[in-house]
Design a protein around this motif. Structure first.
Motif, mmCIF file in Angstrom:
data_model
loop_
_atom_site.group_PDB
_atom_site.id
_atom_site.type_symbol
_atom_site.label_atom_id
_atom_site.label_comp_id
_atom_site.label_asym_id
_atom_site.label_seq_id
_atom_site.Cartn_x
_atom_site.Cartn_y
_atom_site.Cartn_z
ATOM 1 N N ALA A 1 -6.676 -1.577 -9.890
ATOM 2 C CA ALA A 1 -5.798 -1.830 -8.511
ATOM 3 C C ALA A 1 -6.179 -3.196 -7.794
ATOM 4 C CB ALA A 1 -6.225 -0.735 -7.561
ATOM 5 N N ALA A 2 -7.490 -3.520 -8.051
ATOM 6 C CA ALA A 2 -7.523 -4.786 -7.324
ATOM 7 C C ALA A 2 -6.797 -6.073 -7.825
ATOM 8 C CB ALA A 2 -9.140 -5.139 -7.618
ATOM 9 N N GLU A 3 -6.485 -5.908 -9.134
ATOM 10 C CA GLU A 3 -5.730 -6.968 -9.701
ATOM 11 C C GLU A 3 -4.151 -7.281 -9.228
ATOM 12 O OE1 GLU A 3 -5.100 -7.279 -14.075
ATOM 13 O OE2 GLU A 3 -7.467 -7.188 -14.173
ATOM 14 N N ILE A 4 -3.726 -5.938 -9.010
ATOM 15 C CA ILE A 4 -2.632 -5.669 -8.526
ATOM 16 C C ILE A 4 -2.334 -6.148 -7.011
ATOM 17 C CG2 ILE A 4 -0.785 -4.082 -8.025
ATOM 18 C CD1 ILE A 4 -1.598 -2.584 -10.590
ATOM 19 N N ASN A 5 -3.309 -5.712 -6.374
ATOM 20 C CA ASN A 5 -3.588 -5.928 -4.934
ATOM 21 C C ASN A 5 -3.357 -7.617 -4.828
ATOM 22 O OD1 ASN A 5 -3.106 -3.651 -3.714
ATOM 23 N ND2 ASN A 5 -5.189 -3.119 -3.577
ATOM 24 N N SER B 1 2.760 -11.635 0.426
ATOM 25 C CA SER B 1 2.461 -11.320 1.801
ATOM 26 C C SER B 1 2.508 -9.462 1.759
ATOM 27 C CB SER B 1 3.352 -11.676 2.885
ATOM 28 O OG SER B 1 3.271 -13.169 2.972
ATOM 29 N N ILE B 2 1.897 -9.002 1.132
ATOM 30 C CA ILE B 2 1.827 -7.425 1.140
ATOM 31 C C ILE B 2 0.450 -7.191 0.868
ATOM 32 C CG2 ILE B 2 2.481 -5.306 -0.111
ATOM 33 C CD1 ILE B 2 5.068 -6.823 -1.153
ATOM 34 N N ILE B 3 0.054 -6.366 1.815
ATOM 35 C CA ILE B 3 -1.125 -5.580 1.545
ATOM 36 C C ILE B 3 -1.001 -4.355 1.055
ATOM 37 C CG2 ILE B 3 -3.258 -4.671 3.103
ATOM 38 C CD1 ILE B 3 -2.138 -6.597 5.441
ATOM 39 N N GLY B 4 -1.613 -4.414 -0.229
ATOM 40 C CA GLY B 4 -1.416 -3.074 -1.003
ATOM 41 C C GLY B 4 -2.117 -1.775 -0.539
ATOM 42 N N GLY B 5 -1.956 -1.116 -1.510
ATOM 43 C CA GLY B 5 -2.769 0.135 -1.198
ATOM 44 C C GLY B 5 -4.312 0.238 -1.765
ATOM 45 N N ALA C 1 -11.466 -10.608 1.525
ATOM 46 C CA ALA C 1 -11.089 -12.225 1.426
ATOM 47 C C ALA C 1 -10.004 -12.611 2.681
ATOM 48 C CB ALA C 1 -10.528 -12.657 0.310
ATOM 49 N N SER C 2 -9.420 -11.419 2.945
ATOM 50 C CA SER C 2 -8.200 -11.436 3.870
ATOM 51 C C SER C 2 -8.610 -11.271 5.642
ATOM 52 C CB SER C 2 -7.055 -10.432 3.622
ATOM 53 O OG SER C 2 -7.572 -9.115 3.900
ATOM 54 N N VAL C 3 -10.031 -11.151 5.443
ATOM 55 C CA VAL C 3 -10.527 -10.853 6.794
ATOM 56 C C VAL C 3 -11.682 -11.425 7.249
ATOM 57 C CG1 VAL C 3 -9.375 -8.361 7.154
ATOM 58 C CG2 VAL C 3 -11.648 -8.672 5.992
ATOM 59 N N ASN D 1 2.268 -9.518 7.614
ATOM 60 C CA ASN D 1 2.343 -8.843 6.325
ATOM 61 C C ASN D 1 2.573 -7.473 6.153
ATOM 62 O OD1 ASN D 1 0.624 -11.071 4.397
ATOM 63 N ND2 ASN D 1 -0.371 -10.571 6.634
ATOM 64 N N ALA D 2 3.449 -7.078 5.129
ATOM 65 C CA ALA D 2 3.704 -5.789 4.823
ATOM 66 C C ALA D 2 2.623 -4.993 4.432
ATOM 67 C CB ALA D 2 5.147 -5.620 4.070
ATOM 68 N N CYS D 3 2.219 -3.871 5.372
ATOM 69 C CA CYS D 3 0.765 -3.182 4.929
ATOM 70 C C CYS D 3 1.229 -1.916 4.168
ATOM 71 C CB CYS D 3 0.135 -3.006 6.299
ATOM 72 S SG CYS D 3 -1.243 -1.953 5.997
ATOM 73 N N PHE D 4 0.865 -1.396 3.170
ATOM 74 C CA PHE D 4 1.109 -0.051 2.471
ATOM 75 C C PHE D 4 -0.493 0.556 2.333
ATOM 76 C CE2 PHE D 4 4.795 -2.462 1.542
ATOM 77 C CZ PHE D 4 5.803 -1.373 1.886
ATOM 78 N N LEU D 5 -1.420 0.105 3.067
ATOM 79 C CA LEU D 5 -2.409 0.609 3.052
ATOM 80 C C LEU D 5 -2.976 1.447 4.246
ATOM 81 C CD1 LEU D 5 -5.372 0.296 2.040
ATOM 82 C CD2 LEU D 5 -5.700 -1.617 3.569
ATOM 83 N N GLY D 6 -3.419 2.817 3.872
ATOM 84 C CA GLY D 6 -3.531 3.800 4.730
ATOM 85 C C GLY D 6 -5.048 4.483 4.716
ATOM 86 N N ALA D 7 -5.173 5.497 4.146
ATOM 87 C CA ALA D 7 -6.569 5.962 3.523
ATOM 88 C C ALA D 7 -7.499 6.286 4.742
ATOM 89 C CB ALA D 7 -7.126 5.023 2.526
ATOM 90 N N GLY D 8 -6.796 6.723 5.800
ATOM 91 C CA GLY D 8 -7.636 7.040 7.056
ATOM 92 C C GLY D 8 -7.323 6.101 8.186
ATOM 93 N N ALA D 9 -6.671 5.091 7.948
ATOM 94 C CA ALA D 9 -6.306 4.224 9.392
ATOM 95 C C ALA D 9 -4.809 3.745 9.145
ATOM 96 C CB ALA D 9 -7.234 3.117 9.421
ATOM 97 N N TYR D 10 -3.872 4.131 10.041
ATOM 98 C CA TYR D 10 -2.626 3.670 9.665
ATOM 99 C C TYR D 10 -2.014 2.878 10.905
ATOM 100 C CZ TYR D 10 -3.606 7.931 7.039
ATOM 101 O OH TYR D 10 -4.178 8.759 6.042
#
Lengths: 130, 443, 502
Positions: free
Chosen positions: B392-396, B403-407, C104-106, B68-77
């Motif tokens: 944000a939860a809805e958009i994610n 197949s995108i892990i959102g922010g 849900a994804s983990v 999946n493409a991951c655009f999530l960071g917030a402390g882990a990259y």
């Protein structure tokens, strides 16, 4: 093992020495103490101007495997510290009663409960035989 | 008998005879009979093949960042890790050794720690770096305690709300028994200037982060001056990847610097094990918690390495130690060391540049979308805040279908931002991934 | 193995790169010039991938490790680390998932974590487990914070003391002090147990709890553990179990059944997640139901087939980021699932058998600190007859020349010249016999040729190191001049030092 116990000063059960000269005193650790600690690698000294009571920990003497608090045998204000020890802590090993002194104190009360050299030597003999 | 045990029945019999016991059970006679040999209600043992199959099944139920493409960071990259890093980590000589208590048998581990300290010191431009902490959050908390121990009669800690919320939580956990007050982050919208203004003659340290939790970069030189003028210490949290390009804690004048080391060669691994980077000025070294390796010589005059300044530590000072920390994150520090060595002077800068430019490209493209707005708090590194037209939860959830892990959803930690999320873009997000994210957001 | 490997900085050459990176691939943006780094990363080296791999491979060969030989460090449980664990932890769905992903994804990762909580709770007899603490010391920290929170929540505010036996590991008193408690030391009796008279004299309304390792650091199961717990509980205190030595009692006795209220597990010891040259570890904690509301979080919950995270209502807060060292959960889970209840009991039976075998085969030469059957480790003393100048350190260093990692030495500090040997269950009788022969040979040498012991080790990449010099003039990072001075060479001004040929 023979440890030096100069006659011109007094001692504590926790192995500090103090040499009183009028209203000021010089303090350090005894030959027995430096020997028990082994190679001294670091000495932590208080700030000039800090005040301590009798028996207060005013500094730390460290070897590789031990850190030992040093307790003030008298009460008073620190007027001078031996800054040379910060760069050459081994001086405490080589000359504990001379160049290895730790601090000078302006006395705030008369000293009491100090051991004379003979009593201290006896105390050391007992500790060493344990 | 398990295949990890090397004792035969015959061996056991001979050993019991030597001991003078009739049966192995007799060795436990000291345990009160009423509680001895409980029946453990555990699932039946699996063979290696069965276990591997079960683990693959559990692993397959997770959406990983490779597929999946991951655009999530917030402390882990999610960063690129050269294959050579894990190849070194999998050497038994490193991963099945322990803390180098016997330096003659642990020169590999000790030299690796020494090189970690050296490389990290170069990256951070700080005098001294220890052999590491558990993670960025605990490094920060222990840094604050070190500040308390290094200043006199100062029991106040000032912390900016833009410091990672989990770090601030851990800071509060660590200091709850110490009678200190932590101020500065009561209002999530407080600015850096608001927070710096709280530093006074009772303050042990100011804790700031750059790039901060929102990705924003701050010029901390004037902040350091103000903090020092008040007699307090500056504790700066940072991101080691950003330091390939941006102002370092050392250049700023930070007294203590901490960071999460995970971005340097350590996989995401659902949050751990990670690496707490901990650095300080030379003046503070003897107050530093954690292990330290130092160079020395052996009795033949050969260069070698040992653990040093150990009198700071719990095994010698016990209740007077600088911390209770015993282990470091040895293997994770090794990963960061190999990673930094591979990337080197050029690669560290290059990775930072790719992150910066791709993140700015993504931000610019998202900002063009109807209903989306990039909230700029100033120059940023590789994370940025986007105000969204829906929660944000809805958009994610919508992104998940692509197949995108959102922010990161900011609504719980920073409600004043409204429907906002924090996006992260690294060198692992290809231009095509970014375009796909933008297209999916557009709907 | 004896070849010198220079610091990595001395292999650097301008222009070399060791990683293959993509092009930027998007239009570039302006950089904020006032925020840029200005030193061009001068402190970082430049090497090819070949050189980096060779450098770290070469230094790795200067290490002793479990896969090389017996590593009987007492209280460290240096047992074999199964290879399947390394495969499992690197599965893409474990190694490459982000901790903040939507639950849900983990579900697979949460399920594994939940099941590990359940397994650990059952093995030690507790009601709730939190996996978050990163190491034993952090588990202790979480536990003592929980004790504090529990007492304060009940309005019991005068409890400001934590009791620790004098045999305790240094982390115990350091932890209590970190939480703000005063540490009260309890004596050990003649059989190596907590001294009940001393305990009774010191326990009281100010006691928050007692921190006890059982089996203790003397390798002994406390013969009065239930009575100790009773005394502490009667005074309103709580019982903390340090799980460092849990390897001795899997399936033998559950700490929760003998009076412990709270305990940390060392997954890197008992459940053989590798020690990694000093970490990472995992110090998961378990407790009785009445303390569960204070645990750190998140903890995993299971309901209707869904795995979710929650933070207990009166939680002390999180002790680190995210959920903990998940990579270690995977390894410990694999271990427990492959062994089952019978396999776990075998571990402890063999660990205790091995230690007692060493005890009876060595006690005629090396005095045992406490003369009674031990658990998974035995504490001897390096006080040899007719060898007054030989100390434990010399014995330890000489063992290296026989191909063994030395045991833990000079700990516990309550035993003079302590040698603390923990063979673990994974050593064979052959290895144990070789170790016994080496120890006996050393005892013989100590009298006949003590100079051999004083000179040891002689077979290692470096000989005994100057720790005094290292502490007096610390060199904590690479500095060309400082390293050259240590090597007795003039610092080269040449930008590139020629790599020695081997």
């Amino acid at each position: 093992m023979d440890y030096q116990t100069p006659q011109d000063r007094q001692y504590t059960k926790s192995h500090e020495w103090v040499k009183i000269d009028g209203s000021t005193a010089t303090v350090g650790i005894s030959d027995y103490a430096q020997h028990a600690l082994g190679d001294i690698v670091f000495v932590e000294l208080p700030d000039v101007g800090a005040s301590f009571g009798v028996g207060d920990a005013f500094g730390v003497v460290e070897s590789v495997k031990a850190a030992s608090d040093v307790y003030l045998p008298v009460s008073g204000e620190i007027i001078e510290i031996n800054e040379a020890l910060l760069d050459a802590p081994e001086t405490v090993n080589s000359d504990p009663y001379g160049a290895g002194w730790l601090a000078k104190v302006q006395l705030s009360a008369d000293a009491s409960d100090l051991l004379d050299p003979a009593t201290y030597a006896q105390h050391v003999a007992e500790e060493a035989s344990k | 008998m398990s295949h990890y045990i090397s004792i035969t029945d015959r061996d056991r019999q001979a050993m019991l005879e030597a001991i003078g016991a009739a049966a192995v059970e007799d060795l436990f006679a000291v345990v009160p009979t009423s509680v001895r040999f409980p029946t453990l209600d555990l699932p039946a043992a699996l063979s290696e093949a069965e276990a591997a199959s079960e683990l693959r099944r559990l692993s397959s139920k997770n959406a990983d960042v490779l597929t999946n493409a991951c655009f999530l960071g917030a402390g882990a990259y999610h960063h690129f890790i050269p294959a050579a890093v894990d190849s070194i980590l999998r050497r038994s000589e490193f991963y099945t050794a322990y803390t180098p208590y016997q330096p003659e048998l642990a020169q590999g581990t000790l030299q690796a720690i020494f090189e970690y300290q050296s490389l990290m010191s170069g990256l951070m431009q700080m005098d001294a770096v220890n052999a590491s902490h558990y993670d960025g959050a605990t490094a920060l908390a222990e840094g604050a305690i070190m500040a308390l121990n290094s200043t006199r009669n100062r029991r106040k800690i000032v912390v900016a709300p833009s410091v990672n919320p989990q770090y601030r939580a851990v800071l509060r956990t660590y200091t709850q028994g110490l009678g200190v007050s932590i101020v500065g982050d009561e209002r999530p919208e407080a600015s850096l200037a608001d927070v710096v203004a709280l530093v006074d003659d009772k303050t042990a340290c100011l804790i700031v982060q750059s790039p901060d939790f929102f990705g924003t970069l701050h010029d901390l030189k004037p902040v350091a001056e103000q903090v020092h003028a008040a007699g307090a210490l500056l504790l700066m949290a940072t991101n080691p990847v950003a330091l390939g390009l941006f102002q370092t804690p050392g250049a700023v004048g930070a007294d203590i610097a901490v960071a999460e080391g995970q971005p340097l060669g350590i996989p995401l691994s659902f949050g751990g094990p990670y690496l707490g980077i901990f650095a300080c000025t030379e003046k503070l070294v003897r107050k530093m918690p954690g292990r330290l390796a130092g160079a020395t010589t052996d009795l033949n005059g050969q260069l070698g390495y040992v653990l040093t300044l150990q009198t700071r530590e719990q095994h010698i000072r016990r209740e007077k130690a600088t911390s209770n920390i015993c282990t470091n994150q040895g293997l994770m520090a090794l990963a960061a060391t190999v990673h930094m060595a591979l990337l080197g002077r050029q690669g560290l800068r290059q990775v930072a540049e790719i992150c910066y430019h791709r993140a700015h490209y993504a931000a610019a493209e998202i900002n063009k979308l109807d209903g989306y707005e990039v909230l700029s708090f100033g120059p940023f590194f590789h994370e940025f805040v986007v105000r969204c037209p829906a929660p944000a939860a809805e958009i994610n959830r919508a992104l998940e279908f692509a197949s995108i892990i959102g922010g990161y959803d900011l609504s719980a930690d920073y409600p004043h931002l409204g429907n906002a999320m924090l996006f992260c873009v690294t060198e692992m997000n290809t231009p095509a991934d970014i375009n796909r994210l933008v297209a999916t957001l557009k709907g | 193995m004896n070849t010198y490997e220079p610091p990595i900085f001395e292999l650097s050459g301008s222009g070399k790169v060791g990683a293959s990176l993509p092009a930027v691939g998007v239009p570039t943006s302006e950089l904020p010039s006032e925020l840029l780094r200005t030193d061009d990363l001068q402190g970082l080296p430049e090497l090819s991938e070949t050189e980096v791999v060779r450098h770290f491979t070469r230094i790795s060969q200067r290490n002793f490790c479990i896969d090389t030989g017996m590593y009987p460090l007492g209280s460290c449980t240096m047992k074999y680390n199964p290879k399947i664990h390394e495969e499992a932890a690197r599965l893409p769905g474990f190694a490459h998932i982000h901790p903040l992903q939507d639950e849900a994804s983990v579900q697979g990762a949460l399920r594994l974590s939940y099941e590990l909580q359940q397994l650990l709770a059952e093995i030690a007899g507790f009601d709730e487990v939190c996996l978050q603490p990163a190491a034993g010391a952090q588990g202790e920290f979480a536990g003592i914070l929980v004790f504090r929170a529990y007492h304060l929540d009940r309005g019991d505010e005068q409890r400001d003391e934590v009791l620790c036996p004098n045999s305790a590991h240094g982390t115990n008193p350091a932890t209590a002090a970190m939480v703000g408690f005063k540490v009260i030391e309890i004596a050990t009796d003649a059989r190596g147990n907590v001294d009940l008279a001393d305990l009774r004299a010191k326990v009281g309304p100010r006691t928050a709890g007692l921190m006890l390792t059982n089996p203790n650091t003397l390798g002994l199961f406390d013969e009065h553990v239930q009575e100790v717990a009773q005394i502490v509980h009667d005074a309103g205190g709580l019982m903390y179990g340090d799980g460092a030595n849990f390897n001795a009692i899997l399936g033998i006795v559950r700490p929760g059944d003998v009076g412990f209220d709270f305990m940390h597990y060392n997954l890197h010891k008992t459940f053989t997640t590798p020690h990694g040259g000093g970490g990472p570890g995992c110090g998961a904690v378990g407790c009785k139901a009445f303390l569960a509301p204070y645990l750190p979080g998140p903890i995993i919950h299971h309901e209707n087939g869904q795995y979710t995270r929650y933070v207990p209502e009166k939680s002390i807060g999180r002790v680190k980021s995210f959920m903990g060292n998940f990579g270690m959960f995977v390894r410990a889970y694999t271990y427990i699932r492959m062994l089952g209840a019978a396999g776990l009991r075998e571990i402890s039976e063999n660990a205790v058998l091995n230690a007692n075998y060493l005890r009876v085969k060595l006690q005629d030469v090396y005095p045992v600190a406490y003369d009674r059957p031990c658990m998974h480790e035995v504490v001897l003393q390096g006080k040899l007859k007719d060898a007054p100048d030989i100390h434990t350190l010399d014995i330890a260093k000489r063992l290296i020349d026989f191909g063994f990692h030395p045991p833990t030495v000079y700990f516990p500090i309550s035993v003079a010249e302590a040698i603390m040997i923990e063979p673990t269950e994974t050593e064979s009788k052959q290895n144990l016999d070789a170790f016994i022969a080496a120890m006996r040979q050393i005892a013989h040498e100590a009298v006949e040729t003590p100079e051999v012991l004083h000179a040891a080790p002689t077979t290692t990449p470096v000989r005994r190191l100057d720790e005094v010099g290292a502490a007096r003039k610390p060199v904590l990072k690479y500095d060309r001049a400082a390293i050259a001075a240590l090597r007795g060479q003039a610092a080269s001004t040449d930008d590139q030092i020629v790599r020695p040929t081997y």
